[in-house]
Scaffold this motif. Structure first.
Motif, mmCIF file in Angstrom:
data_model
loop_
_atom_site.group_PDB
_atom_site.id
_atom_site.type_symbol
_atom_site.label_atom_id
_atom_site.label_comp_id
_atom_site.label_asym_id
_atom_site.label_seq_id
_atom_site.Cartn_x
_atom_site.Cartn_y
_atom_site.Cartn_z
ATOM 1 N N ASN A 15 -11.069 -18.507 -62.357
ATOM 2 C CA ASN A 15 -10.362 -18.336 -63.616
ATOM 3 C C ASN A 15 -9.001 -19.020 -63.619
ATOM 4 N N GLN A 16 -8.631 -19.606 -62.508
ATOM 5 C CA GLN A 16 -7.353 -20.287 -62.414
ATOM 6 C C GLN A 16 -7.618 -21.785 -62.460
ATOM 7 N N PRO A 17 -7.022 -22.493 -63.404
ATOM 8 C CA PRO A 17 -7.355 -23.905 -63.555
ATOM 9 C C PRO A 17 -6.848 -24.747 -62.400
ATOM 10 N N SER A 18 -7.692 -25.604 -61.916
ATOM 11 C CA SER A 18 -7.280 -26.588 -60.929
ATOM 12 C C SER A 18 -7.302 -27.942 -61.611
ATOM 13 N N GLY A 19 -7.125 -27.942 -62.887
ATOM 14 C CA GLY A 19 -7.221 -29.154 -63.685
ATOM 15 C C GLY A 19 -8.144 -28.886 -64.845
ATOM 16 N N TYR A 20 -8.750 -29.928 -65.315
ATOM 17 C CA TYR A 20 -9.608 -29.819 -66.482
ATOM 18 C C TYR A 20 -11.051 -29.582 -66.102
ATOM 19 N N LEU A 21 -11.812 -29.164 -67.089
ATOM 20 C CA LEU A 21 -13.257 -29.102 -66.958
ATOM 21 C C LEU A 21 -13.777 -30.522 -67.159
ATOM 22 N N GLY A 22 -14.886 -30.885 -66.553
ATOM 23 C CA GLY A 22 -15.472 -32.197 -66.813
ATOM 24 C C GLY A 22 -14.898 -33.304 -65.941
ATOM 25 N N PRO A 24 -12.543 -36.191 -64.577
ATOM 26 C CA PRO A 24 -11.107 -36.507 -64.603
ATOM 27 C C PRO A 24 -10.847 -37.799 -65.380
ATOM 28 N N GLY A 25 -9.781 -37.818 -66.159
ATOM 29 C CA GLY A 25 -9.406 -38.999 -66.919
ATOM 30 C C GLY A 25 -9.992 -39.059 -68.322
ATOM 31 N N LYS A 26 -10.946 -38.203 -68.617
ATOM 32 C CA LYS A 26 -11.543 -38.152 -69.954
ATOM 33 C C LYS A 26 -10.786 -37.134 -70.801
ATOM 34 N N THR A 27 -10.957 -37.240 -72.123
ATOM 35 C CA THR A 27 -10.461 -36.226 -73.042
ATOM 36 C C THR A 27 -11.548 -35.169 -73.147
ATOM 37 N N HIS A 28 -11.232 -33.961 -72.728
ATOM 38 C CA HIS A 28 -12.232 -32.910 -72.597
ATOM 39 C C HIS A 28 -12.336 -32.105 -73.888
ATOM 40 N N VAL A 29 -13.555 -32.065 -74.416
ATOM 41 C CA VAL A 29 -13.837 -31.474 -75.713
ATOM 42 C C VAL A 29 -14.726 -30.250 -75.542
ATOM 43 N N VAL A 30 -14.356 -29.150 -76.216
ATOM 44 C CA VAL A 30 -15.249 -27.995 -76.304
ATOM 45 C C VAL A 30 -15.522 -27.728 -77.774
ATOM 46 N N GLY A 31 -16.713 -27.229 -78.045
ATOM 47 C CA GLY A 31 -17.107 -26.904 -79.401
ATOM 48 C C GLY A 31 -17.315 -25.417 -79.559
ATOM 49 N N TYR A 32 -17.053 -24.925 -80.758
ATOM 50 C CA TYR A 32 -17.249 -23.507 -81.062
ATOM 51 C C TYR A 32 -17.848 -23.383 -82.449
ATOM 52 N N ALA A 33 -18.801 -22.472 -82.589
ATOM 53 C CA ALA A 33 -19.423 -22.242 -83.890
ATOM 54 C C ALA A 33 -19.900 -20.809 -83.986
ATOM 55 N N ARG A 34 -19.999 -20.339 -85.220
ATOM 56 C CA ARG A 34 -20.625 -19.048 -85.504
ATOM 57 C C ARG A 34 -21.945 -19.362 -86.194
ATOM 58 N N VAL A 35 -23.021 -18.764 -85.710
ATOM 59 C CA VAL A 35 -24.357 -19.070 -86.226
ATOM 60 C C VAL A 35 -25.135 -17.780 -86.436
ATOM 61 N N GLU A 36 -26.264 -17.907 -87.112
ATOM 62 C CA GLU A 36 -27.192 -16.787 -87.211
ATOM 63 C C GLU A 36 -28.127 -16.834 -86.025
ATOM 64 N N LYS A 37 -28.299 -15.701 -85.388
ATOM 65 C CA LYS A 37 -29.148 -15.617 -84.199
ATOM 66 C C LYS A 37 -30.596 -15.948 -84.551
ATOM 67 N N GLY A 38 -31.237 -16.703 -83.660
ATOM 68 C CA GLY A 38 -32.651 -17.002 -83.822
ATOM 69 C C GLY A 38 -32.948 -18.209 -84.695
ATOM 70 N N THR A 39 -31.926 -18.926 -85.142
ATOM 71 C CA THR A 39 -32.158 -20.074 -86.019
ATOM 72 C C THR A 39 -32.224 -21.386 -85.251
ATOM 73 N N GLY A 40 -31.848 -21.373 -83.976
ATOM 74 C CA GLY A 40 -31.808 -22.614 -83.206
ATOM 75 C C GLY A 40 -30.608 -23.488 -83.554
#
Length: 141
Positions: A15-22, A24-40
């Motif tokens: 839980n302690q960052p040792s840098g970025y996810l992914g 090194p040297g890239k711009t690290h992107v995460v996505g978030y969405a709210r969806v209806e369950k079971g729709t794929g």
């Protein structure tokens, strides 16, 4: 008694960052969405976000996470929302893309809170809507 050599390995804290996810040297992107369950929708959202960032070779999609809207058979969930907040606070990400599927007002209210957190932590925030990336500057929350 024979003295033994002991090698002490310092602990690592996931839980302690040792840098970025992914990568090194890239711009690290995460996505978030709210969806209806079971729709794929989660799989489709990941595909859509990948297409939106395809013309930015320096960007790397690290992960997309979803929560569920409240429906007749599903309670509203927030666990992914809190994990995204934690990732932003830890400084492990450069860009957050909130995917707006259907419930625009609810998506924008979530975006308002997350964009404030992004601003405080130096993370760029975008809403993905109709095959476009909209930044905070593109609309007034």
């Amino acid at each position: 008694m024979n003295p033994k050599n002991v090698i002490i390995i310092p602990p690592t804290f996931p839980n302690q960052p040792s840098g970025y996810l992914g990568t090194p040297g890239k711009t690290h992107v995460v996505g978030y969405a709210r969806v209806e369950k079971g729709t794929g929708a989660g799989v489709q959202i990941r595909k859509n976000i990948r297409q939106l960032i395809a013309d930015r070779p320096e960007w790397e999609l690290v992960y997309v996470t979803t929560d569920y809207y409240k429906t007749q058979n599903q309670d509203l969930t927030y666990s992914s929302f809190f994990n995204i907040c934690k990732t932003i606070r830890l400084g492990c990400v450069d860009v957050l893309i909130i995917y707006s599927a259907n419930k625009r007002e609810e998506d924008y209210s979530i975006a308002e809170w997350l964009f404030q957190l992004c601003g405080e932590c130096g993370v760029e925030g975008y809403i993905a809507r109709n095959n476009s990336l909209l930044s905070v500057c593109d609309f007034i929350l």
